[in-house]
Motif scaffolding. Structure first.
Motif, PDB file in Angstrom:
ATOM      1  N   LEU A  88      58.468  44.034  47.734  1.00 36.94           N
ATOM      2  CA  LEU A  88      59.132  45.203  47.177  1.00 36.94           C
ATOM      3  C   LEU A  88      60.644  44.993  47.099  1.00 36.94           C
ATOM      4  O   LEU A  88      61.267  45.322  46.083  1.00 36.94           O
ATOM      5  CB  LEU A  88      58.800  46.429  48.034  1.00 36.94           C
ATOM      6  CG  LEU A  88      58.865  47.788  47.393  1.00 36.94           C
ATOM      7  CD1 LEU A  88      57.930  47.886  46.219  1.00 36.94           C
ATOM      8  CD2 LEU A  88      58.521  48.845  48.412  1.00 36.94           C
ATOM      9  N   VAL A  89      61.227  44.441  48.137  1.00 34.79           N
ATOM     10  CA  VAL A  89      62.669  44.171  48.140  1.00 34.79           C
ATOM     11  C   VAL A  89      63.014  43.121  47.083  1.00 34.79           C
ATOM     12  O   VAL A  89      63.998  43.272  46.348  1.00 34.79           O
ATOM     13  CB  VAL A  89      63.135  43.731  49.543  1.00 34.79           C
ATOM     14  CG1 VAL A  89      64.549  43.190  49.525  1.00 34.79           C
ATOM     15  CG2 VAL A  89      63.023  44.885  50.517  1.00 34.79           C
ATOM     16  N   TYR A  90      62.208  42.086  46.980  1.00 32.62           N
ATOM     17  CA  TYR A  90      62.452  41.045  45.985  1.00 32.62           C
ATOM     18  C   TYR A  90      62.341  41.604  44.566  1.00 32.62           C
ATOM     19  O   TYR A  90      63.157  41.283  43.702  1.00 32.62           O
ATOM     20  CB  TYR A  90      61.468  39.891  46.192  1.00 32.62           C
ATOM     21  CG  TYR A  90      61.814  38.656  45.411  1.00 32.62           C
ATOM     22  CD1 TYR A  90      62.829  37.816  45.838  1.00 32.62           C
ATOM     23  CD2 TYR A  90      61.124  38.332  44.246  1.00 32.62           C
ATOM     24  CE1 TYR A  90      63.148  36.675  45.123  1.00 32.62           C
ATOM     25  CE2 TYR A  90      61.442  37.199  43.535  1.00 32.62           C
ATOM     26  CZ  TYR A  90      62.454  36.370  43.977  1.00 32.62           C
ATOM     27  OH  TYR A  90      62.775  35.251  43.262  1.00 32.62           O
ATOM     28  N   LEU A  91      61.359  42.456  44.343  1.00 43.46           N
ATOM     29  CA  LEU A  91      61.204  43.061  43.016  1.00 43.46           C
ATOM     30  C   LEU A  91      62.334  44.030  42.714  1.00 43.46           C
ATOM     31  O   LEU A  91      62.754  44.155  41.559  1.00 43.46           O
ATOM     32  CB  LEU A  91      59.851  43.748  42.912  1.00 43.46           C
ATOM     33  CG  LEU A  91      58.660  42.803  42.825  1.00 43.46           C
ATOM     34  CD1 LEU A  91      57.360  43.571  42.979  1.00 43.46           C
ATOM     35  CD2 LEU A  91      58.673  42.025  41.525  1.00 43.46           C
ATOM     36  N   ALA A  92      62.840  44.724  43.724  1.00 39.83           N
ATOM     37  CA  ALA A  92      64.000  45.603  43.520  1.00 39.83           C
ATOM     38  C   ALA A  92      65.219  44.768  43.133  1.00 39.83           C
ATOM     39  O   ALA A  92      66.023  45.181  42.277  1.00 39.83           O
ATOM     40  CB  ALA A  92      64.273  46.417  44.773  1.00 39.83           C
ATOM     41  N   PHE A  93      65.366  43.606  43.753  1.00 40.23           N
ATOM     42  CA  PHE A  93      66.426  42.666  43.388  1.00 40.23           C
ATOM     43  C   PHE A  93      66.283  42.247  41.929  1.00 40.23           C
ATOM     44  O   PHE A  93      67.262  42.245  41.162  1.00 40.23           O
ATOM     45  CB  PHE A  93      66.355  41.463  44.331  1.00 40.23           C
ATOM     46  CG  PHE A  93      67.181  40.293  43.938  1.00 40.23           C
ATOM     47  CD1 PHE A  93      68.548  40.296  44.149  1.00 40.23           C
ATOM     48  CD2 PHE A  93      66.591  39.165  43.377  1.00 40.23           C
ATOM     49  CE1 PHE A  93      69.317  39.195  43.792  1.00 40.23           C
ATOM     50  CE2 PHE A  93      67.346  38.074  43.027  1.00 40.23           C
ATOM     51  CZ  PHE A  93      68.716  38.086  43.227  1.00 40.23           C
ATOM     52  N   LEU A  94      65.073  41.903  41.503  1.00 38.49           N
ATOM     53  CA  LEU A  94      64.829  41.531  40.111  1.00 38.49           C
ATOM     54  C   LEU A  94      65.087  42.697  39.164  1.00 38.49           C
ATOM     55  O   LEU A  94      65.618  42.518  38.065  1.00 38.49           O
ATOM     56  CB  LEU A  94      63.401  41.025  39.934  1.00 38.49           C
ATOM     57  CG  LEU A  94      63.057  39.671  40.524  1.00 38.49           C
ATOM     58  CD1 LEU A  94      61.589  39.360  40.307  1.00 38.49           C
ATOM     59  CD2 LEU A  94      63.924  38.582  39.937  1.00 38.49           C
ATOM     60  N   LEU A  95      64.714  43.894  39.596  1.00 38.73           N
ATOM     61  CA  LEU A  95      64.949  45.082  38.771  1.00 38.73           C
ATOM     62  C   LEU A  95      66.443  45.322  38.576  1.00 38.73           C
ATOM     63  O   LEU A  95      66.886  45.656  37.478  1.00 38.73           O
ATOM     64  CB  LEU A  95      64.285  46.303  39.408  1.00 38.73           C
ATOM     65  CG  LEU A  95      64.368  47.605  38.621  1.00 38.73           C
ATOM     66  CD1 LEU A  95      63.570  47.494  37.337  1.00 38.73           C
ATOM     67  CD2 LEU A  95      63.860  48.760  39.450  1.00 38.73           C
ATOM     68  N   PHE A  96      67.214  45.150  39.636  1.00 39.26           N
ATOM     69  CA  PHE A  96      68.659  45.313  39.536  1.00 39.26           C
ATOM     70  C   PHE A  96      69.235  44.345  38.513  1.00 39.26           C
ATOM     71  O   PHE A  96      70.029  44.737  37.644  1.00 39.26           O
ATOM     72  CB  PHE A  96      69.321  45.102  40.908  1.00 39.26           C
ATOM     73  CG  PHE A  96      70.812  45.020  40.845  1.00 39.26           C
ATOM     74  CD1 PHE A  96      71.566  46.169  40.685  1.00 39.26           C
ATOM     75  CD2 PHE A  96      71.452  43.789  40.933  1.00 39.26           C
ATOM     76  CE1 PHE A  96      72.947  46.095  40.626  1.00 39.26           C
ATOM     77  CE2 PHE A  96      72.829  43.706  40.869  1.00 39.26           C
ATOM     78  CZ  PHE A  96      73.588  44.866  40.716  1.00 39.26           C
ATOM     79  N   PHE A  97      68.856  43.069  38.597  1.00 35.82           N
ATOM     80  CA  PHE A  97      69.367  42.095  37.641  1.00 35.82           C
ATOM     81  C   PHE A  97      68.853  42.345  36.231  1.00 35.82           C
ATOM     82  O   PHE A  97      69.571  42.128  35.258  1.00 35.82           O
ATOM     83  CB  PHE A  97      69.036  40.672  38.082  1.00 35.82           C
ATOM     84  CG  PHE A  97      70.036  40.126  39.044  1.00 35.82           C
ATOM     85  CD1 PHE A  97      71.300  39.788  38.617  1.00 35.82           C
ATOM     86  CD2 PHE A  97      69.720  39.971  40.375  1.00 35.82           C
ATOM     87  CE1 PHE A  97      72.240  39.295  39.501  1.00 35.82           C
ATOM     88  CE2 PHE A  97      70.639  39.482  41.270  1.00 35.82           C
ATOM     89  CZ  PHE A  97      71.909  39.146  40.835  1.00 35.82           C
ATOM     90  N   SER A  98      67.638  42.823  36.100  1.00 33.28           N
ATOM     91  CA  SER A  98      67.097  43.141  34.785  1.00 33.28           C
ATOM     92  C   SER A  98      67.883  44.280  34.135  1.00 33.28           C
ATOM     93  O   SER A  98      68.222  44.217  32.948  1.00 33.28           O
ATOM     94  CB  SER A  98      65.624  43.515  34.905  1.00 33.28           C
ATOM     95  OG  SER A  98      65.088  43.815  33.656  1.00 33.28           O
ATOM     96  N   ILE A  99      68.187  45.304  34.913  1.00 34.23           N
ATOM     97  CA  ILE A  99      68.984  46.420  34.384  1.00 34.23           C
ATOM     98  C   ILE A  99      70.388  45.937  34.024  1.00 34.23           C
ATOM     99  O   ILE A  99      70.939  46.319  32.985  1.00 34.23           O
ATOM    100  CB  ILE A  99      69.017  47.577  35.400  1.00 34.23           C
ATOM    101  CG1 ILE A  99      67.640  48.224  35.494  1.00 34.23           C
ATOM    102  CG2 ILE A  99      70.062  48.617  34.999  1.00 34.23           C
ATOM    103  CD1 ILE A  99      67.521  49.239  36.599  1.00 34.23           C
TER     104      ILE A  99
END
Length: 135
Positions: free
Chosen positions: A113-124
């Motif tokens: 979940l933390v890793y995906l939140a990191f990816l989401l931040f960079f995607s945004i």
């Protein structure tokens, strides 16, 4: 414009993967609070794992095809981890062993979940960057 559409697809796929991992974490929390039994948990988690792996693989391939190299490289370790789990058949949750592995499985989902939140931040970030770059 095409770059923006690719980032939007990436964003929605990433949200889908986040939702699948969050659902798994909620199932483990339900087991911990005794709302569901281990057999029901194993069925729910095992039915969700393959769609999570496929969705994350599609996300990685999307970044590769659209030549978003940085995001592709960020997605690659997670894809490797999922493939490694699948190949060694460690992605399945067994009802008889779930209480012994509950802490490890929850930590694994929280890390995802933390890793995906990191990816989401960079995607945004890259989506906003592509919008600003259009003007």
């Amino acid at each position: 414009m095409g770059d923006l559409i690719a980032w939007l697809f990436s964003f929605f796929i990433l949200i889908a993967v986040l939702a699948l991992v969050l659902y798994q974490l909620m199932c483990f929390l339900d087991l911990e609070t005794d709302y569901i039994n281990p057999y029901e948990l194993a069925t729910k988690i095992n039915n969700i794992m393959l769609p999570e792996f496929i969705t994350q693989g599609v996300l990685c391939v999307l970044h590769l095809v659209t030549r978003h190299w940085i995001m592709f490289l960020f997605c690659l370790p997670y894809l490797y981890y999922n493939v490694n789990l699948y190949v060694h058949r460690r992605h399945l949750v067994y009802a008889t062993e779930v209480f012994g592995e509950l802490s490890r499985e929850k930590k694994q989902r929280i890390f995802k979940l933390v890793y995906l939140a990191f990816l989401l931040f960079f995607s945004i970030f890259w989506m906003i960057w592509s919008i600003v770059d259009l003007e």
